[in-house]
Design an enzyme around this catalytic site. Structure first.
Site, short mmCIF file in Angstrom:
data_model
loop_
_atom_site.label_atom_id
_atom_site.label_comp_id
_atom_site.label_asym_id
_atom_site.label_seq_id
_atom_site.Cartn_x
_atom_site.Cartn_y
_atom_site.Cartn_z
N LYS A 79 0.85 -1.20 0.00
CA LYS A 79 0.00 0.00 0.00
C LYS A 79 0.88 1.24 0.00
O LYS A 79 1.89 1.30 0.72
CB LYS A 79 -0.92 -0.03 1.23
CG LYS A 79 -1.94 1.10 1.28
CD LYS A 79 -2.84 0.96 2.50
CE LYS A 79 -3.89 2.06 2.58
NZ LYS A 79 -4.75 1.93 3.78
N SER A 154 -9.61 2.03 3.01
CA SER A 154 -8.78 2.77 2.09
C SER A 154 -7.78 1.89 1.31
O SER A 154 -7.18 2.36 0.35
CB SER A 154 -7.99 3.83 2.85
OG SER A 154 -7.11 3.22 3.79
N SER A 178 -9.76 -0.34 7.27
CA SER A 178 -9.24 -0.15 5.91
C SER A 178 -8.56 -1.37 5.31
O SER A 178 -8.22 -1.37 4.13
CB SER A 178 -8.26 1.03 5.89
OG SER A 178 -8.96 2.24 5.98
#
Length: 486
Positions: A79, A154, A178
């Site tokens: 990420k 996210s 997330s």
């Protein structure tokens, strides 16, 4: 079977036997990225050339008979909120669009030591603030099961990449769900470890008392493998906890008969999609046939979780994001400005709308005259939410809930309604507020062929128990074998 459809454990075994080379595996994943990335937009940065070079180095070590780490030759996506030395780390924000970290996050250093090969950095909501990956400053990511829908957020880029076979493993970060919410919406496994179990050093901070890095994988066993690599004490992170890391893979094989699991009545009420509830209850029925004992528990302060989360998280965000002032690094608005004007223009142009909304909300909650009324009160209720879990875990070993109240929703459907978007996390934020651990794994599909996620929660540092129940359910239910039709 195509290599990108296989699990990390299967591929690791084939690599060690010499039946698959790391180069051919990286090439297979790169080809898959080439096939589907235009439809999904999972990645902000791809590092295919570097990955191929690293694969060659792993092969040379294999040829020499050197001892290799547990992830040797396995591609992994990271990420874009986790620092990678020499690779752009943007947080999907204009503010850090050209930021190249001079160091690796502790988790990235551990991945490299274990032989993993970084294939790219994945898209996300800007600074991890969002539930749909539509808040990225660059582009939205699409759900591989239906590209007209969001992948969750996210960590939506990581979830979409794992689901579609654009990587074998991925790392996400979880501040209020997330990792788990996008895992549920994309039909994969996502683990939010206990606070302090995995180092946050090198994770760009959103809300420091809530953030955790965790695995996103196709199976529970792969999550156990990846968690074993990244977990452990780190003196560079003052909140890291110094206690031994169990063998999570071995823990999967224990018995689940007689396990006591709680069903919180507050998680099965208004706002829960009927199809989601049906699939979660089917999972409970299946586990009952395997000897798991269920009982109802109560988490009465759950109804305050969303307002508490959005006071605590935004207050911490307003403090953490104050460093982006255009002076030391990151975006700076050029022009004939005074210092004050430069600050205003830089932050006004560098941050997106959702980040600015949360900074303003957090700054307001911390301001003189409102601190006691909002922030301090939120912290007190946070303690009550933790006490809810302490009481429940005195009666049961684990807790089962839905991960998300709905399946994946349409792109753009909730952009204009922040409150509706925030409610996407209603079943996940309590885990972060209480500092406990949680996992999401697939438990079925809706009539529109959208994945549904089952969430299992455990007391702090009880990941082994949680992974064992999840693994057994996964093997019995078999949903992990399905891949999206993209």
């Amino acid at each position: 079977m195509e290599l990108y459809r296989m699990t990390a454990l299967e591929l690791s075994s084939l690599i060690r036997k010499g039946e698959v080379s790391p180069s051919s595996l990286v090439e297979a994943v790169a080809k898959r990225i080439e096939e589907v990335e235009e439809k999904l937009s999972s990645y902000v940065t791809l590092t295919i050339d570097e990955a191929l070079s690293e694969a060659k180095r792993v092969e040379e070590r294999l040829t020499k008979g050197e001892e290799l780490g547990p992830l040797a030759g396995i591609p992994i996506a990271v990420k874009d909120v986790i620092c990678t030395k020499g690779i752009r780390t943007t947080c999907s924000s204009r503010m850090l669009e050209n930021f190249v970290p001079p160091y690796d996050a502790t988790v990235v250093r551990k991945l490299k030591e274990a032989g993993a090969i970084i294939i790219g950095k994945t898209n996300m909501d800007e600074f991890a603030m969002g539930s749909s990956t539509e808040n990225s400053a660059f582009f939205p990511t699409k759900n591989p099961w239906d590209t007209s829908r969001v992948p969750g957020g996210s960590s939506g880029g990581s979830a979409a990449a794992v689901s579609a076979g654009e990587t074998i493993l991925a790392l996400g970060s979880d501040t209020g769900g997330s990792i788990r919410q996008p895992a549920a919406l994309c039909g994969i496994v996502g683990v939010k470890p206990t606070y302090g179990r995995v180092s946050r050093y090198g994770l760009v901070a959103f809300a420091s008392s809530l953030d955790q890095i965790g695995p996103m994988t196709r199976t529970v066993a792969d999550s156990a493998l990846l968690l074993s690599v990244i977990a452990g004490y780190d003196p560079a992170d003052s909140t890291s906890v110094d206690r031994p890391v169990p063998d999570y893979l071995s823990a999967l094989e224990g018995d689940i008969k007689g396990m006591k699991v709680g069903i919180p009545k507050e998680y099965f009420g208004e706002g829960l999609d009927p199809e989601v509830e049906d699939k979660v209850r089917e999972a409970i029925s299946l586990l009952s046939t395997l000897g798991v004992e269920f009982s109802e528990v109560s988490l009465p302060y759950t109804e305050y979780a969303i307002p508490v989360y959005y006071l605590v998280a935004t207050a911490e965000a307003s403090s953490n994001l104050a460093r982006y002032d255009g002076v030391r690094y990151g975006f700076r608005m050029e022009g004939d400005f005074s210092l004050r004007e430069m600050y205003i223009e830089t932050r006004g142009m560098g941050f997106g709308a959702e980040v600015k909304r949360r900074i303003m909300l957090g700054t307001y909650a911390l301001s003189a005259g409102y601190y006691d009324a909002y922030y301090l009160k939120a912290q007190k209720v946070r303690s009550l939410i933790k006490e809810d879990f302490d009481k429940a875990f005195s009666e049961v070993d684990l807790i089962i809930t839905p991960t998300s109240p709905t399946p994946a929703f349409k792109l753009g459907e909730r952009v204009a309604d922040p409150l509706k978007m925030y409610l996407s996390d209603i079943f996940t934020v309590t885990t972060n507020l209480a500092g406990i651990t949680g996992i999401s794994l697939p438990c079925g599909f809706t009539k529109e062929n959208l994945p549904v996620g089952l969430q299992i929660l455990a007391p702090p540092f009880s990941e082994e128990l949680m992974l064992r129940l999840a693994h057994r359910y996964e093997q019995e239910a078999g949903y992990y074998k399905r891949m999206p039709p993209i």
